[in-house]
Scaffold this motif. Structure first.
Motif, PDB file in Angstrom:
ATOM      1  N   TYR A  44       0.824  -1.205   0.000  1.00  0.00           N
ATOM      2  CA  TYR A  44       0.000   0.000   0.000  1.00  0.00           C
ATOM      3  C   TYR A  44       0.864   1.263   0.000  1.00  0.00           C
ATOM      4  O   TYR A  44       1.885   1.341   0.672  1.00  0.00           O
ATOM      5  CB  TYR A  44      -0.913  -0.017   1.238  1.00  0.00           C
ATOM      6  N   ARG A  45       0.409   2.265  -0.771  1.00  0.00           N
ATOM      7  CA  ARG A  45       0.980   3.616  -0.754  1.00  0.00           C
ATOM      8  C   ARG A  45      -0.151   4.558  -0.332  1.00  0.00           C
ATOM      9  O   ARG A  45      -1.237   4.477  -0.872  1.00  0.00           O
ATOM     10  CB  ARG A  45       1.435   4.046  -2.148  1.00  0.00           C
ATOM     11  N   TYR A  46       0.101   5.461   0.586  1.00  0.00           N
ATOM     12  CA  TYR A  46      -0.966   6.356   1.042  1.00  0.00           C
ATOM     13  C   TYR A  46      -1.195   7.501   0.066  1.00  0.00           C
ATOM     14  O   TYR A  46      -2.208   8.191   0.142  1.00  0.00           O
ATOM     15  CB  TYR A  46      -0.733   6.864   2.464  1.00  0.00           C
ATOM     16  N   ALA A  47      -0.272   7.700  -0.871  1.00  0.00           N
ATOM     17  CA  ALA A  47      -0.420   8.721  -1.912  1.00  0.00           C
ATOM     18  C   ALA A  47       0.465   8.326  -3.095  1.00  0.00           C
ATOM     19  O   ALA A  47       1.411   7.547  -2.943  1.00  0.00           O
ATOM     20  CB  ALA A  47      -0.021  10.096  -1.383  1.00  0.00           C
ATOM     21  N   ASP A  48       0.140   8.893  -4.236  1.00  0.00           N
ATOM     22  CA  ASP A  48       0.937   8.630  -5.432  1.00  0.00           C
ATOM     23  C   ASP A  48       2.392   9.039  -5.206  1.00  0.00           C
ATOM     24  O   ASP A  48       2.669  10.073  -4.589  1.00  0.00           O
ATOM     25  CB  ASP A  48       0.337   9.417  -6.608  1.00  0.00           C
ATOM     26  N   LYS A  50       4.505   7.915  -3.189  1.00  0.00           N
ATOM     27  CA  LYS A  50       5.024   7.645  -1.844  1.00  0.00           C
ATOM     28  C   LYS A  50       5.481   6.189  -1.784  1.00  0.00           C
ATOM     29  O   LYS A  50       5.035   5.353  -2.563  1.00  0.00           O
ATOM     30  CB  LYS A  50       3.954   7.909  -0.772  1.00  0.00           C
ATOM     31  N   TRP A  51       6.354   5.896  -0.838  1.00  0.00           N
ATOM     32  CA  TRP A  51       6.862   4.536  -0.705  1.00  0.00           C
ATOM     33  C   TRP A  51       5.776   3.592  -0.218  1.00  0.00           C
ATOM     34  O   TRP A  51       4.881   3.978   0.532  1.00  0.00           O
ATOM     35  CB  TRP A  51       8.003   4.498   0.299  1.00  0.00           C
ATOM     36  N   THR A  52       5.880   2.323  -0.627  1.00  0.00           N
ATOM     37  CA  THR A  52       5.054   1.275  -0.035  1.00  0.00           C
ATOM     38  C   THR A  52       5.601   0.990   1.366  1.00  0.00           C
ATOM     39  O   THR A  52       6.718   1.405   1.710  1.00  0.00           O
ATOM     40  CB  THR A  52       5.117  -0.024  -0.855  1.00  0.00           C
TER      41      THR A  52
END
Length: 163
Positions: A44-48, A50-52
């Motif tokens: 999961y990434r909390y935003a485009d 951003k790191w998993t």
């Protein structure tokens, strides 16, 4: 030059010994990573862009190894120059997203334990030794607090933004 404010990491552990800071974080991190596994959020990434979570954990592993080496370098009075590193370049080449979550957990947990035991070997004289990293002065003890605080900083980000 690094733009990271290491004092923020250090302030997480005001009033306790560096060895305690290095040890107490381990169970908290394991608990959060268990929740990540239960929720199947490793990719999961909390935003485009951003790191998993896998990339965050690999980043913490990379940093732990580097910080541990820096502490050893200063403890042993090595006079060679140490520099900062580019965390984003490390992340690009880490291949973290191809790794199994259980392997990341085991590696980081064992590495944190190794760092804890490393610092147990440092007496007060060693902890007070200083050396330069880039353009900044660090004591061995300060590196220990940065190590512990950095991992808690990322644990908090995982809890606040990913879960």
């Amino acid at each position: 030059m690094s733009t990271i404010n290491h004092d923020n990491y250090i302030s997480i552990y005001d009033g306790i010994e560096v060895e305690d800071a290095l040890q107490t974080r381990i169970s908290d991190i394991k608990k959060t990573l268990t929740i990540v596994t239960e929720l199947d959020k490793w990719d999961y990434r909390y935003a485009d862009k951003k790191w998993t979570i896998k990339e965050v954990v690999q980043h913490c592993i990379d940093c732990e190894r580097i910080f541990s080496y820096r502490a050893q370098h200063i403890a042993r009075e090595d006079q060679q120059s140490l520099n900062f590193f580019n965390e984003n370049e490390y992340a690009k080449t880490s291949n973290a997203n191809a790794r199994k979550p259980q392997d990341l957990i085991k590696e980081w947990t064992n590495l944190m334990k190794a760092t804890y035991y490393q610092f147990l070997t440092f007496d007060d004289d060693v902890l007070s030794k200083t050396g330069k990293i880039g353009d900044r002065e660090f004591s061995v003890e300060k590196i220990g607090f940065v190590t512990a605080g950095h991992s808690i900083h990322h644990l908090n980000i995982i809890n606040e933004r990913y879960l």
